[in-house]
Scaffold this active site. Structure first.
Site, PDB file in Angstrom:
ATOM      1  N   PRO A   2     -29.695  40.256   4.142  1.00 17.32           N
ATOM      2  CA  PRO A   2     -30.415  39.443   5.113  1.00 17.32           C
ATOM      3  C   PRO A   2     -29.778  38.086   5.366  1.00 17.32           C
ATOM      4  O   PRO A   2     -29.613  37.290   4.462  1.00 17.32           O
ATOM      5  CB  PRO A   2     -31.802  39.275   4.469  1.00 17.32           C
ATOM      6  CG  PRO A   2     -31.900  40.376   3.480  1.00 17.32           C
ATOM      7  CD  PRO A   2     -30.522  40.614   3.002  1.00 17.32           C
ATOM      8  N   GLU A   3     -29.387  37.856   6.598  1.00 11.97           N
ATOM      9  CA  GLU A   3     -29.049  36.520   7.058  1.00 11.97           C
ATOM     10  C   GLU A   3     -30.129  36.154   8.069  1.00 11.97           C
ATOM     11  O   GLU A   3     -31.143  36.833   8.157  1.00 11.97           O
ATOM     12  CB  GLU A   3     -27.634  36.497   7.666  1.00 11.97           C
ATOM     13  CG  GLU A   3     -26.559  36.791   6.619  1.00 11.97           C
ATOM     14  CD  GLU A   3     -25.143  36.529   7.088  1.00 11.97           C
ATOM     15  OE1 GLU A   3     -24.972  35.685   7.986  1.00 11.97           O
ATOM     16  OE2 GLU A   3     -24.226  37.153   6.573  1.00 11.97           O
ATOM     17  N   HIS A  91     -38.105  49.107  -7.700  1.00 11.73           N
ATOM     18  CA  HIS A  91     -37.803  47.782  -7.145  1.00 11.73           C
ATOM     19  C   HIS A  91     -38.862  47.265  -6.177  1.00 11.73           C
ATOM     20  O   HIS A  91     -38.638  46.257  -5.526  1.00 11.73           O
ATOM     21  CB  HIS A  91     -36.425  47.736  -6.475  1.00 11.73           C
ATOM     22  CG  HIS A  91     -35.312  48.245  -7.355  1.00 11.73           C
ATOM     23  ND1 HIS A  91     -35.068  47.743  -8.609  1.00 11.73           N
ATOM     24  CD2 HIS A  91     -34.403  49.235  -7.173  1.00 11.73           C
ATOM     25  CE1 HIS A  91     -34.050  48.383  -9.153  1.00 11.73           C
ATOM     26  NE2 HIS A  91     -33.635  49.300  -8.307  1.00 11.73           N
ATOM     27  N   ARG A 110     -31.668  43.806  -6.286  1.00  7.59           N
ATOM     28  CA  ARG A 110     -30.852  42.848  -7.045  1.00  7.59           C
ATOM     29  C   ARG A 110     -31.619  41.620  -7.502  1.00  7.59           C
ATOM     30  O   ARG A 110     -31.094  40.800  -8.229  1.00  7.59           O
ATOM     31  CB  ARG A 110     -29.634  42.443  -6.223  1.00  7.59           C
ATOM     32  CG  ARG A 110     -28.607  43.555  -6.288  1.00  7.59           C
ATOM     33  CD  ARG A 110     -27.507  43.387  -5.304  1.00  7.59           C
ATOM     34  NE  ARG A 110     -27.242  44.697  -4.714  1.00  7.59           N
ATOM     35  CZ  ARG A 110     -26.252  44.980  -3.922  1.00  7.59           C
ATOM     36  NH1 ARG A 110     -25.432  44.042  -3.570  1.00  7.59           N
ATOM     37  NH2 ARG A 110     -26.095  46.183  -3.464  1.00  7.59           N
ATOM     38  N   ARG A 152     -15.075  15.953   6.015  1.00 13.45           N
ATOM     39  CA  ARG A 152     -15.032  17.199   5.250  1.00 13.45           C
ATOM     40  C   ARG A 152     -13.637  17.812   5.255  1.00 13.45           C
ATOM     41  O   ARG A 152     -13.114  18.187   6.287  1.00 13.45           O
ATOM     42  CB  ARG A 152     -16.004  18.212   5.854  1.00 13.45           C
ATOM     43  CG  ARG A 152     -17.435  17.742   5.890  1.00 13.45           C
ATOM     44  CD  ARG A 152     -18.033  17.757   4.492  1.00 13.45           C
ATOM     45  NE  ARG A 152     -19.476  17.827   4.570  1.00 13.45           N
ATOM     46  CZ  ARG A 152     -20.194  18.808   4.057  1.00 13.45           C
ATOM     47  NH1 ARG A 152     -19.612  19.793   3.418  1.00 13.45           N
ATOM     48  NH2 ARG A 152     -21.495  18.809   4.173  1.00 13.45           N
TER      49      ARG A 152
END
Length: 271
Positions: A2-3, A91, A110, A152
């Site tokens: 998931p983003e 899970h 996970r 940066r």
DNA sequence: ACTGGCTCCTGAGGGC
DNA sequence: TGCCCTCAGGAGCCAG
């Protein structure tokens, strides 16, 4: 994994089914997530009503009165709405039963995901307080990126994935946006012109918008609130395509490791 | 003020 | 077929 598009896809799918619903039961089968689940979570949530389901960065925020339940899907997590009777799967760590009788199931092999109860002023929570702007908001544009990049020296890909710069741009979409903008992922952030940052910001917005429209990217295990996978993976130009020809110039795409992440780019198109 | 490295975890996939 | 190894990664945290 998931983003932002996957989290937004989940939010859009679930919102109509959870908003206005009272939480009637909370079952925690596995509290050992990214952060240990508060032992008092079930007690505090039970009886509250979900006013709205919102998203900030990759966090889902279930607004409950003055507080909020904050959920992160980590990289293998999903939230699905199920209707009894159903079998609890391996899970399936946390179950929230709603007044409608449907059950919100948090599954995360996970266990990089998390659930937090934010009792008051949710946006002041330490995990939310220092986040950068939303990439699809007007606050995020080339001028903003150029200003942030001034001091940066880090590679632009790490810079773009830094949540204090802009939220929600993970490895897949950073790789894609840099490919589309023609920028080499290792180029130091401060060595990129304002014009190229205009292009990069635009490509970030484009790739995220298209991914949301496609229901997200499913590489292994992402499913939305109804258990459906996304199909943006069919649209990926560079991510996961090391060794394959560049879609633009046919030069073999190069795969390298950058800041502990798999990175793919075209050595000819991206400078 | 930044940067890079470490860490958590399980399952997939490759090699033999 | 089965075992072992490596890799994948979000992002907070810490040391330098």
């Amino acid at each position: 994994m998931p983003e932002l598009p996957e989290v937004e896809t989940t939010r859009r799918g679930l919102a109509p089914h959870v908003e206005g619903q009272r939480i009637t039961q909370v079952q925690v089968f596995e509290p050992r997530l990214r952060w240990p689940v508060d032992p008092g979570l079930a007690q505090v949530l039970t009886g509250l009503t979900v006013a709205r389901l919102e998203r900030r960065a990759k966090y889902l925020l279930f607004r409950l009165g003055a507080g909020a339940l904050m959920v992160h899907l980590g990289m293998s997590g999903s939230l699905q709405l199920k209707h009894p009777p159903f079998e609890r799967l391996r899970h399936d760590h946390i179950l929230l039963t709603l007044g409608s009788g449907a059950v919100l199931v948090f599954n995360d092999p996970r266990r990089f995901g998390s659930l937090h109860w934010l009792g008051s002023a949710p946006e002041d929570h330490r995990l939310l307080a220092h986040l950068g702007p939303e990439p699809l908001s007007s606050a995020f544009d080339g001028a903003y990126l150029a200003a942030q990049a001034k001091s940066r020296s880090a590679p632009v890909k790490a810079f773009l994935m830094d949540g204090s710069v802009v939220v929600g741009v993970g490895n897949i979409y950073a790789t894609e946006a840099l490919f589309l903008a023609g920028i080499h992922p290792r180029r130091p952030a401060r060595r990129i012109s304002a014009a190229r940052y205009d292009r990069l910001a635009a490509e970030v917005k484009t790739v995220l918008t298209q991914a949301i429209a496609a229901g997200g990217t499913t590489l292994r295990d992402f499913v939305d609130g109804s258990g459906r996978p996304g199909y943006f993976q069919q649209t990926l130009h560079a991510y996961g395509r090391a060794g394959h020809p560049c879609p633009r110039c046919a030069t073999p795409l190069r795969g390298e490791r950058l800041a502990q992440r798999a990175t793919v780019f075209c050595p000819r198109c991206q400078r």
